[in-house]
Motif scaffolding. Structure first.
Motif, mmCIF file in Angstrom:
data_model
loop_
_atom_site.group_PDB
_atom_site.id
_atom_site.type_symbol
_atom_site.label_atom_id
_atom_site.label_comp_id
_atom_site.label_asym_id
_atom_site.label_seq_id
_atom_site.Cartn_x
_atom_site.Cartn_y
_atom_site.Cartn_z
ATOM 1 N N GLY A 29 55.378 33.907 47.743
ATOM 2 C CA GLY A 29 54.267 32.661 48.110
ATOM 3 C C GLY A 29 52.862 32.992 48.358
ATOM 4 N N ASP A 30 52.712 34.204 48.899
ATOM 5 C CA ASP A 30 51.211 34.559 49.211
ATOM 6 C C ASP A 30 50.429 34.638 47.907
ATOM 7 N N SER A 31 49.352 34.303 48.172
ATOM 8 C CA SER A 31 48.097 34.310 47.173
ATOM 9 C C SER A 31 47.302 35.400 47.568
ATOM 10 N N ASP A 32 46.391 35.886 46.538
ATOM 11 C CA ASP A 32 45.502 37.083 46.327
ATOM 12 C C ASP A 32 44.297 36.509 45.966
ATOM 13 N N ASP A 33 43.207 36.970 46.670
ATOM 14 C CA ASP A 33 41.780 36.299 46.331
ATOM 15 C C ASP A 33 41.068 37.062 45.138
ATOM 16 N N LYS A 34 41.720 38.067 44.762
ATOM 17 C CA LYS A 34 41.203 38.999 43.732
ATOM 18 C C LYS A 34 40.973 38.508 42.604
ATOM 19 N N ASN A 35 39.650 38.425 42.152
ATOM 20 C CA ASN A 35 39.214 37.877 40.719
ATOM 21 C C ASN A 35 38.714 39.005 39.933
ATOM 22 N N LEU A 36 38.967 39.447 38.641
ATOM 23 C CA LEU A 36 38.599 40.437 38.041
ATOM 24 C C LEU A 36 37.820 39.852 36.663
ATOM 25 N N ILE A 37 37.503 38.708 36.908
ATOM 26 C CA ILE A 37 36.469 38.248 35.700
ATOM 27 C C ILE A 37 35.605 37.141 36.232
ATOM 28 N N THR A 38 34.493 36.941 35.733
ATOM 29 C CA THR A 38 33.633 36.060 36.103
ATOM 30 C C THR A 38 32.911 35.199 34.705
ATOM 31 N N LYS A 39 32.590 33.895 34.859
ATOM 32 C CA LYS A 39 32.130 33.182 33.806
ATOM 33 C C LYS A 39 30.734 32.761 33.790
ATOM 34 N N VAL A 40 30.065 33.425 33.052
ATOM 35 C CA VAL A 40 28.577 33.145 33.063
ATOM 36 C C VAL A 40 27.917 32.641 31.893
ATOM 37 N N ASN A 41 27.367 31.535 31.757
ATOM 38 C CA ASN A 41 26.796 30.746 30.538
ATOM 39 C C ASN A 41 28.054 30.372 29.660
ATOM 40 N N GLY A 42 29.010 30.064 30.156
ATOM 41 C CA GLY A 42 30.238 29.604 29.287
ATOM 42 C C GLY A 42 30.971 30.789 28.602
ATOM 43 N N LYS A 43 30.587 32.193 29.142
ATOM 44 C CA LYS A 43 31.276 33.247 28.450
ATOM 45 C C LYS A 43 32.121 34.049 29.482
ATOM 46 N N TYR A 44 33.221 34.620 29.290
ATOM 47 C CA TYR A 44 33.722 35.290 30.428
ATOM 48 C C TYR A 44 33.546 36.670 30.363
ATOM 49 N N TYR A 45 33.463 37.553 31.372
ATOM 50 C CA TYR A 45 33.261 38.872 31.431
ATOM 51 C C TYR A 45 33.937 39.573 32.579
ATOM 52 N N TYR A 46 34.815 40.653 32.294
ATOM 53 C CA TYR A 46 35.452 41.513 32.982
ATOM 54 C C TYR A 46 34.638 42.322 34.166
ATOM 55 N N THR A 47 35.204 42.095 35.509
ATOM 56 C CA THR A 47 34.067 42.734 36.486
ATOM 57 C C THR A 47 34.834 43.550 37.291
ATOM 58 N N GLY A 48 36.077 44.232 37.097
ATOM 59 C CA GLY A 48 36.934 44.900 37.893
ATOM 60 C C GLY A 48 36.225 46.545 37.975
ATOM 61 N N ALA A 49 36.026 47.127 39.038
ATOM 62 C CA ALA A 49 35.259 48.168 39.067
ATOM 63 C C ALA A 49 35.421 49.350 38.308
ATOM 64 N N LYS A 50 36.850 49.748 38.246
ATOM 65 C CA LYS A 50 37.366 50.786 37.234
ATOM 66 C C LYS A 50 36.916 50.720 35.822
ATOM 67 N N GLY A 51 37.515 49.253 35.457
ATOM 68 C CA GLY A 51 37.115 48.929 34.166
ATOM 69 C C GLY A 51 35.579 49.252 33.657
ATOM 70 N N LEU A 52 34.811 48.529 34.801
ATOM 71 C CA LEU A 52 33.375 48.690 34.464
ATOM 72 C C LEU A 52 32.869 50.107 34.351
ATOM 73 N N ALA A 53 33.227 51.112 35.265
ATOM 74 C CA ALA A 53 32.953 52.468 35.414
ATOM 75 C C ALA A 53 33.366 52.997 34.078
ATOM 76 N N ALA A 54 34.361 52.674 33.480
ATOM 77 C CA ALA A 54 34.755 53.334 32.106
ATOM 78 C C ALA A 54 33.746 52.787 30.968
ATOM 79 N N TYR A 55 33.645 51.714 31.148
ATOM 80 C CA TYR A 55 32.559 50.986 30.095
ATOM 81 C C TYR A 55 31.228 51.737 30.204
ATOM 82 N N ARG A 56 30.631 51.775 31.221
ATOM 83 C CA ARG A 56 29.245 52.289 31.455
ATOM 84 C C ARG A 56 29.342 53.780 31.107
ATOM 85 N N ASN A 57 30.715 54.692 31.380
ATOM 86 C CA ASN A 57 30.788 56.088 30.868
ATOM 87 C C ASN A 57 30.893 56.172 29.254
ATOM 88 N N LEU A 58 31.327 55.018 28.537
ATOM 89 C CA LEU A 58 31.361 55.029 27.062
ATOM 90 C C LEU A 58 30.055 54.548 26.646
#
Ligand SMILES: [Zn+2]
Length: 323
Positions: free
Chosen positions: A166-195
């Motif tokens: 029943g423990d909860s985690d405050d980790k959020n890997l997405i954000t909503k900006v102007n009604g659109k969702y974006y992924y913000t996890g560090a490793k995913g973002l690094a991969a996206y930049r590398n590509l």
């Protein structure tokens, strides 16, 4: 048409205990499949095993054995009671009528205390689609859904990250900006930049916040448009490997696929490409164990693209099998 879907179920632990073994042996990661209800045929089960092996190979960190004491239906309706020491991640696979517009749905169930990694999950295959689903599309679908069951696209929001105790985690890997969702996890973002991806708010996500935006990644295993790229197994890109890492898994980078981020929109599928994909799908729906079997069925010789063609039966590789 939306062909892949997923559901997120908040599995709040009820009557359960969690006791790590004193001498837990680290086992290599494996996805175990447990069928419930209507059985898949032998060929479909072989395809599911292939998907499980594909997904298992992506993960390098061991599963933490855990004891579950769960009443029936604790994650979703019509699930059995679970009372066991769980030694590896597993998924219940069911065949249910999910309506007309999707192949399957999946969700993780209980999450480990501490790591918030799933202990087991549920995958429902659509009974209205499954009988006509070519092998290659079932394989692609099962890999996609197993990734959802492991938390990719389903455990990206803190609201869903509640552990066995029943423990909860405050980790959020997405954000909503102007009604659109974006992924913000560090490793995913690094991969996206590398590509070569331009990171503004993050990696663009589909409107359901559980898939990469189809228009940004095109053919990718967790693309929101994955269901539009049929007749192939969509690639597991560094984005999806990064998403697994952001959840807390260690990954085998070498097990990912070659992938190029389409920076100028998705390549328009030429008619030729689509025809080739359709032919491949058709070919995969007919299987001859041998040329003798193909001849007995009056199908030989079989040209590449025709139902039943396999490179293994085309010894000289000239595109005509069982000459
Ligand atoms: Zn999905």
């Amino acid at each position: 048409m939306k062909r892949h879907s997923w559901f997120r179920l908040l599995c709040l632990g009820a009557t359960l205990t969690c006791a790590p073994a004193a001498n837990a042996q680290a086992a290599p990661f494996a996805v175990e499949v447990r069928y419930l209800g209507k059985a898949l045929n032998a060929s479909q089960q072989a395809t599911v095993r292939e998907a499980a092996a594909r997904v298992s190979a992506l993960i390098a960190s061991p599963f933490q054995p855990v004891t579950l004491e769960l009443p029936a239906n604790s994650c979703d309706s019509n699930l059995p009671r679970i009372r066991e020491r769980v030694q590896q991640f597993f998924v219940f696979v069911r065949v249910l009528d999910l309506g007309e517009d999707k192949y399957a749905e999946a969700a993780p169930c209980e999450l480990q205390d501490g790591s918030y990694l799933p202990i087991y999950g549920v995958i429902d295959l659509n009974s209205t689609v499954l009988p006509d689903l070519p092998k290659i599309d079932l394989l692609d679908t099962m890999i996609h859904e197993m990734l959802h069951a492991l938390g990719v696209g389903t455990l990206w929001e803190a609201d869903y990250r509640v552990s066995l105790s029943g423990d909860s985690d405050d980790k959020n890997l997405i954000t909503k900006v102007n009604g659109k969702y974006y992924y913000t996890g560090a490793k995913g973002l690094a991969a996206y930049r590398n590509l070569g991806g331009k990171v503004g708010a993050g990696i663009p996500l589909d409107a359901d916040a559980g898939h990469w935006a189809g228009g940004a990644v095109c053919s990718e295993i967790l693309s929101g448009d994955a269901g539009d790229y049929t007749g192939r197994v969509n690639p597991v890109s560094p984005l999806t490997l990064g998403a697994l890492e952001d959840l807390g898994y260690r990954v085998n980078r070498a097990a990912g696929n070659r992938y190029t981020l389409p920076l100028n929109g998705c390549p328009a599928g030429s008619d030729e490409e689509e025809e080739a994909a359709e032919a491949e799908a058709a070919a995969n729906s007919v299987f001859f164990a041998s040329c003798a079997a193909a001849r007995a069925a009056g199908a030989a010789p079989i040209r590449r693209g025709q139902p039943g063609y396999r490179a293994a039966m085309d010894g000289d590789g000239d595109g005509v099998a069982c000459e």
